[in-house]
Motif scaffolding. Sequence first.
Motif, short mmCIF file in Angstrom:
data_model
loop_
_atom_site.label_atom_id
_atom_site.label_comp_id
_atom_site.label_asym_id
_atom_site.label_seq_id
_atom_site.Cartn_x
_atom_site.Cartn_y
_atom_site.Cartn_z
N GLY A 240 0.80 -1.22 0.00
CA GLY A 240 0.00 0.00 0.00
C GLY A 240 0.83 1.26 0.00
N GLY A 243 0.52 4.85 2.04
CA GLY A 243 -0.84 4.76 2.57
C GLY A 243 -1.05 3.55 3.45
N ARG A 246 -4.43 0.42 4.86
CA ARG A 246 -5.71 0.97 4.42
C ARG A 246 -5.72 1.17 2.91
N HIS A 247 -4.64 1.78 2.39
CA HIS A 247 -4.58 2.01 0.95
C HIS A 247 -4.52 0.67 0.20
N LEU A 249 -5.84 -2.20 1.11
CA LEU A 249 -7.16 -2.82 1.11
C LEU A 249 -8.11 -2.09 0.17
N GLU A 250 -8.01 -0.76 0.11
CA GLU A 250 -8.86 0.00 -0.80
C GLU A 250 -8.54 -0.36 -2.25
N GLN A 251 -7.25 -0.56 -2.52
CA GLN A 251 -6.83 -0.81 -3.89
C GLN A 251 -7.05 -2.26 -4.32
N GLY A 253 -8.53 -4.82 -2.17
CA GLY A 253 -9.60 -5.53 -1.49
C GLY A 253 -10.65 -6.12 -2.43
N PRO A 254 -11.09 -5.35 -3.45
CA PRO A 254 -12.10 -5.90 -4.36
C PRO A 254 -11.66 -7.19 -5.07
#
Length: 313
Positions: A240, A243, A246-247, A249-251, A253-254
């Motif tokens: 990440g 970041g 968190r970054h 997982l946002e990037q 995670g999907p």
Amino acid sequence: MPESGVPARVGLLGGGVIGGGWAARFLLHGSDVTLYDPAPGAQNTVADIVRNARMAFEGMGATLPAEGRLTLVSTPEEAVREADFVQESAPERLELKQGVLARACAACPAGVVMASSTSGLMPSRISAEMPNPERFAVGHPFNPVYLLPLVEVVAGEHTTPETVERAVEVYRSVGMQPLVVRREIDGFIADRLQEALWREALWLVHDGIATVEEVDDAIRLGPGLRWAFMGPFLTYRMGGGEGGMRHFLEQFGPSLQWPWTKLMDVPDLNDELIDTIAEQSDAQAAGRSSQELQQMRDRHLVAVLLALRNEER
């Protein structure tokens, strides 16, 4: 005398690959070991493992106390009668473990902690037949026990906090790093993670995507090397960037929704798949004996452990 904190006398119940590894670790740290194993050839098995352990520790340049004395006995009662700590490593059958531990517990000095090397059985079930289940806990190691530091410590329903503390103290005294599992769960932590990887590996071979050697190469030449010093969460956190997790997982995670694995769908281990895996594994071994492969593994582990030790200085 053994170094400070190391139990003077250890009773071992079972002398196979895991029990022999425990014998080697305790002996090389100065404990006298009394071992019970009714299997023919148990003495030779343990002797081979202890010999491998000596070679491994010599390769690491380890400074150890005078080696303890190994005594083989014919009953569980004899193994534990004068023990300061007990480790059971019988075959992974619940009724067998219950019977051996019940006999041993009745003969073991009061207050002595008794641990099991089970790789996934619940401690409350194992200790159900013991007269004093409060002094029982799981101490699940990893092969080779004399080199790998992780040991998962798991309390049962009746286990006291003092029992867990004593088990942790003993394992630390012989160079291990105990991981206290927060509550009982089948398979504990590490084996549940390994099982997920193992299921996916079986599917890759089953579906003809990769051979057993290619699966092993995918791990040992890639993530396996960094897993020696960094687990999945910290590794992914670095993915990440600044970041952090968190970054990441946002990037990414999907992507967990993508059909990349079959982790909840286990292939049928029929004769065809078993034959395929066995034949490929034989080819991968290339005629090397189990002893030769163990010694090769130990040399590699020693090199990794030494490198990690140097990085910590």
